[in-house]
Write a protein that holds these residues in place. Structure first.
Motif, PDB file in Angstrom:
ATOM      1  N   MET A   1       0.834  -1.182   0.000  1.00 24.17           N
ATOM      2  CA  MET A   1       0.000   0.000   0.000  1.00 24.17           C
ATOM      3  C   MET A   1       0.878   1.244   0.000  1.00 24.17           C
ATOM      4  SD  MET A   1      -2.913   1.140   2.713  1.00 24.17           S
ATOM      5  CE  MET A   1      -1.937   1.956   3.945  1.00 24.17           C
ATOM      6  N   ALA A   2       0.600   2.164  -0.903  1.00 20.63           N
ATOM      7  CA  ALA A   2       1.379   3.395  -1.013  1.00 20.63           C
ATOM      8  C   ALA A   2       1.107   4.310   0.172  1.00 20.63           C
ATOM      9  CB  ALA A   2       1.046   4.109  -2.315  1.00 20.63           C
ATOM     10  N   VAL A   3       2.162   4.962   0.622  1.00 19.14           N
ATOM     11  CA  VAL A   3       2.074   5.940   1.702  1.00 19.14           C
ATOM     12  C   VAL A   3       2.345   7.311   1.086  1.00 19.14           C
ATOM     13  CG1 VAL A   3       3.089   6.714   3.869  1.00 19.14           C
ATOM     14  CG2 VAL A   3       2.874   4.260   3.392  1.00 19.14           C
ATOM     15  N   ARG A   4       1.438   8.261   1.356  1.00 22.69           N
ATOM     16  CA  ARG A   4       1.586   9.609   0.816  1.00 22.69           C
ATOM     17  C   ARG A   4       1.656  10.598   1.961  1.00 22.69           C
ATOM     18  NH1 ARG A   4      -1.734   6.817  -2.471  1.00 22.69           N
ATOM     19  NH2 ARG A   4      -1.284   6.856  -4.691  1.00 22.69           N
ATOM     20  N   ALA A   5       2.482  11.648   1.757  1.00 20.44           N
ATOM     21  CA  ALA A   5       2.592  12.715   2.749  1.00 20.44           C
ATOM     22  C   ALA A   5       2.926  14.009   2.026  1.00 20.44           C
ATOM     23  CB  ALA A   5       3.664  12.386   3.779  1.00 20.44           C
ATOM     24  N   GLY A  72      12.640  21.734 -13.168  1.00 24.09           N
ATOM     25  CA  GLY A  72      11.938  22.775 -13.903  1.00 24.09           C
ATOM     26  C   GLY A  72      12.268  24.124 -13.281  1.00 24.09           C
ATOM     27  N   ARG A  73      11.670  25.181 -13.800  1.00 22.08           N
ATOM     28  CA  ARG A  73      11.921  26.526 -13.260  1.00 22.08           C
ATOM     29  C   ARG A  73      11.450  26.664 -11.826  1.00 22.08           C
ATOM     30  NH1 ARG A  73       9.322  30.993 -16.514  1.00 22.08           N
ATOM     31  NH2 ARG A  73       9.431  31.789 -14.409  1.00 22.08           N
ATOM     32  N   ASP A  74      10.345  25.996 -11.486  1.00 13.78           N
ATOM     33  CA  ASP A  74       9.789  26.138 -10.143  1.00 13.78           C
ATOM     34  C   ASP A  74       9.397  24.789  -9.539  1.00 13.78           C
ATOM     35  OD1 ASP A  74       7.660  25.596 -11.774  1.00 13.78           O
ATOM     36  OD2 ASP A  74       6.489  27.355 -11.211  1.00 13.78           O
ATOM     37  N   TRP A  75      10.109  23.743  -9.911  1.00 15.72           N
ATOM     38  CA  TRP A  75       9.830  22.416  -9.367  1.00 15.72           C
ATOM     39  C   TRP A  75      11.023  21.491  -9.559  1.00 15.72           C
ATOM     40  CZ3 TRP A  75      10.385  18.698 -13.039  1.00 15.72           C
ATOM     41  CH2 TRP A  75      10.206  19.083 -14.368  1.00 15.72           C
ATOM     42  N   VAL A  76      11.032  20.440  -8.753  1.00 18.67           N
ATOM     43  CA  VAL A  76      11.969  19.338  -8.921  1.00 18.67           C
ATOM     44  C   VAL A  76      11.234  18.070  -8.504  1.00 18.67           C
ATOM     45  CG1 VAL A  76      12.988  19.685  -6.630  1.00 18.67           C
ATOM     46  CG2 VAL A  76      14.252  18.385  -8.349  1.00 18.67           C
ATOM     47  N   VAL A  77      11.436  17.007  -9.265  1.00 22.63           N
ATOM     48  CA  VAL A  77      10.856  15.703  -8.924  1.00 22.63           C
ATOM     49  C   VAL A  77      11.952  14.647  -8.975  1.00 22.63           C
ATOM     50  CG1 VAL A  77       8.569  16.307  -9.833  1.00 22.63           C
ATOM     51  CG2 VAL A  77      10.178  15.078 -11.285  1.00 22.63           C
ATOM     52  N   TRP A  78      11.748  13.581  -8.225  1.00 23.27           N
ATOM     53  CA  TRP A  78      12.663  12.452  -8.301  1.00 23.27           C
ATOM     54  C   TRP A  78      11.888  11.161  -8.123  1.00 23.27           C
ATOM     55  CZ3 TRP A  78      12.434  15.679  -4.130  1.00 23.27           C
ATOM     56  CH2 TRP A  78      12.080  15.107  -2.912  1.00 23.27           C
ATOM     57  N   ASP A  79      12.465  10.113  -8.676  1.00 22.58           N
ATOM     58  CA  ASP A  79      11.928   8.765  -8.532  1.00 22.58           C
ATOM     59  C   ASP A  79      13.075   7.853  -8.129  1.00 22.58           C
ATOM     60  OD1 ASP A  79       9.035   8.850  -9.464  1.00 22.58           O
ATOM     61  OD2 ASP A  79      10.072   9.914 -11.069  1.00 22.58           O
ATOM     62  N   ALA A  80      12.760   6.871  -7.286  1.00 25.78           N
ATOM     63  CA  ALA A  80      13.771   5.928  -6.809  1.00 25.78           C
ATOM     64  C   ALA A  80      13.549   4.566  -7.435  1.00 25.78           C
ATOM     65  CB  ALA A  80      13.703   5.809  -5.289  1.00 25.78           C
ATOM     66  N   ASP A  81      14.649   3.914  -7.723  1.00 27.98           N
ATOM     67  CA  ASP A  81      14.583   2.515  -8.119  1.00 27.98           C
ATOM     68  C   ASP A  81      14.141   1.692  -6.919  1.00 27.98           C
ATOM     69  OD1 ASP A  81      15.499   3.010 -10.693  1.00 27.98           O
ATOM     70  OD2 ASP A  81      17.571   2.434 -10.266  1.00 27.98           O
ATOM     71  N   ALA A  88       8.827   1.447  -4.521  1.00 26.08           N
ATOM     72  CA  ALA A  88       8.886   2.653  -5.350  1.00 26.08           C
ATOM     73  C   ALA A  88       8.848   3.881  -4.452  1.00 26.08           C
ATOM     74  CB  ALA A  88       7.705   2.693  -6.312  1.00 26.08           C
ATOM     75  N   GLN A  89       9.359   5.002  -5.010  1.00 27.78           N
ATOM     76  CA  GLN A  89       9.300   6.296  -4.325  1.00 27.78           C
ATOM     77  C   GLN A  89       9.224   7.400  -5.367  1.00 27.78           C
ATOM     78  OE1 GLN A  89      12.483   9.170  -2.337  1.00 27.78           O
ATOM     79  NE2 GLN A  89      12.353   7.226  -1.262  1.00 27.78           N
ATOM     80  N   HIS A  90       8.373   8.383  -5.110  1.00 28.63           N
ATOM     81  CA  HIS A  90       8.279   9.573  -5.951  1.00 28.63           C
ATOM     82  C   HIS A  90       8.212  10.773  -5.014  1.00 28.63           C
ATOM     83  CE1 HIS A  90       7.157  12.174  -9.296  1.00 28.63           C
ATOM     84  NE2 HIS A  90       6.297  12.728  -8.464  1.00 28.63           N
ATOM     85  N   GLY A  91       9.096  11.727  -5.232  1.00 29.57           N
ATOM     86  CA  GLY A  91       9.100  12.934  -4.408  1.00 29.57           C
ATOM     87  C   GLY A  91       9.092  14.166  -5.277  1.00 29.57           C
ATOM     88  N   ASP A 107       5.853  16.948  -1.568  1.00 27.70           N
ATOM     89  CA  ASP A 107       5.007  15.758  -1.663  1.00 27.70           C
ATOM     90  C   ASP A 107       5.902  14.536  -1.829  1.00 27.70           C
ATOM     91  OD1 ASP A 107       2.067  16.723  -2.055  1.00 27.70           O
ATOM     92  OD2 ASP A 107       3.249  17.981  -3.410  1.00 27.70           O
ATOM     93  N   ILE A 108       5.545  13.473  -1.133  1.00 25.84           N
ATOM     94  CA  ILE A 108       6.277  12.223  -1.302  1.00 25.84           C
ATOM     95  C   ILE A 108       5.282  11.075  -1.277  1.00 25.84           C
ATOM     96  CG2 ILE A 108       6.802  11.957   1.150  1.00 25.84           C
ATOM     97  CD1 ILE A 108       9.606  10.843   0.086  1.00 25.84           C
ATOM     98  N   THR A 109       5.528  10.109  -2.149  1.00 27.17           N
ATOM     99  CA  THR A 109       4.749   8.874  -2.184  1.00 27.17           C
ATOM    100  C   THR A 109       5.758   7.735  -2.222  1.00 27.17           C
ATOM    101  OG1 THR A 109       3.004   9.944  -3.473  1.00 27.17           O
ATOM    102  CG2 THR A 109       3.026   7.537  -3.456  1.00 27.17           C
ATOM    103  N   LEU A 110       5.579   6.791  -1.332  1.00 29.27           N
ATOM    104  CA  LEU A 110       6.439   5.614  -1.388  1.00 29.27           C
ATOM    105  C   LEU A 110       5.626   4.383  -1.076  1.00 29.27           C
ATOM    106  CD1 LEU A 110       7.466   4.486   1.658  1.00 29.27           C
ATOM    107  CD2 LEU A 110       8.603   6.665   1.580  1.00 29.27           C
ATOM    108  N   GLU A 111       6.126   3.297  -1.584  1.00 33.07           N
ATOM    109  CA  GLU A 111       5.468   2.016  -1.372  1.00 33.07           C
ATOM    110  C   GLU A 111       6.438   1.101  -0.641  1.00 33.07           C
ATOM    111  OE1 GLU A 111       3.498  -1.573  -3.962  1.00 33.07           O
ATOM    112  OE2 GLU A 111       3.600   0.424  -4.852  1.00 33.07           O
ATOM    113  N   PRO A 112       6.242   0.953   0.682  1.00 31.53           N
ATOM    114  CA  PRO A 112       7.138   0.085   1.453  1.00 31.53           C
ATOM    115  C   PRO A 112       7.091  -1.350   0.938  1.00 31.53           C
ATOM    116  CG  PRO A 112       5.690   1.357   2.906  1.00 31.53           C
ATOM    117  CD  PRO A 112       5.185   1.535   1.503  1.00 31.53           C
ATOM    118  N   SER A 113       8.203  -2.059   1.094  1.00 30.95           N
ATOM    119  CA  SER A 113       8.251  -3.440   0.618  1.00 30.95           C
ATOM    120  C   SER A 113       7.532  -4.403   1.560  1.00 30.95           C
ATOM    121  CB  SER A 113       9.700  -3.883   0.413  1.00 30.95           C
ATOM    122  OG  SER A 113      10.424  -3.750   1.615  1.00 30.95           O
TER     123      SER A 113
END
Length: 150
Positions: A1-5, A72-81, A88-91, A107-113
């Motif tokens: 289950m994905a965790v979002r914060a 971007g000019r006013d944003w940054v995103v990252w994804d984790a292997d 998975a992780q997206h921030g 914002d961060i979303t991750l899916e614990p193993s």
């Protein structure tokens, strides 16, 4: 289950200074209690980090992540292997100018193993959100964030 914060704060600095602080990857362990080590593996032509290896510790668990950043000019995103601790992780940080200050949304979303108890998720969220916002604010206001290509 994905965790979002997520959390929003205002930092008394222009968006460019906030993005430069975020881009100072190797300094992240000095302002984020979650990060124990950060190393830039590859950069974009403009000097911004593209691939980053980090060691993080949360809830007593240590994880090693490879993050891919996009800017971007006013944003940054990252994804984790995928790692030992997460599928998975997206921030992302999204910035908007407010006069001479910057509203920062994290914002961060991750899916614990493995499934985690709610009280542990709640504690981890608080730690991560505080590090990602209040830690960043302190670093920016101390004037330490700057883009310094290797």
């Amino acid at each position: 289950m994905a965790v979002r914060a997520s959390r929003e704060i205002v930092i008394d600095a222009p968006p460019e200074a906030v993005l430069d602080a975020i881009a100072d990857i190797e300094a992240v362990p000095t302002w984020s209690s979650v990060h124990k080590h950060a190393h830039i593996v590859d950069r974009y032509d403009d000097g911004r980090p593209r691939l980053v290896k980090v060691t993080v510790k949360s809830l007593g668990l240590v994880d090693h992540e490879l993050l891919e950043y996009h800017w971007g000019r006013d944003w940054v995103v990252w994804d984790a292997d995928r790692t030992a601790q997460q599928h998975a992780q997206h921030g992302e940080y999204t910035l908007s100018r407010e006069g001479t200050a910057t509203r920062v949304r994290f914002d961060i979303t991750l899916e614990p193993s493995t499934p985690l108890p709610h009280f542990l998720i709640k504690r981890a969220k608080k730690t991560v959100l505080t590090a990602a916002t209040e830690g960043l604010r302190g670093f920016v206001l101390a004037g330490k964030g700057s883009l310094q290509p290797e």
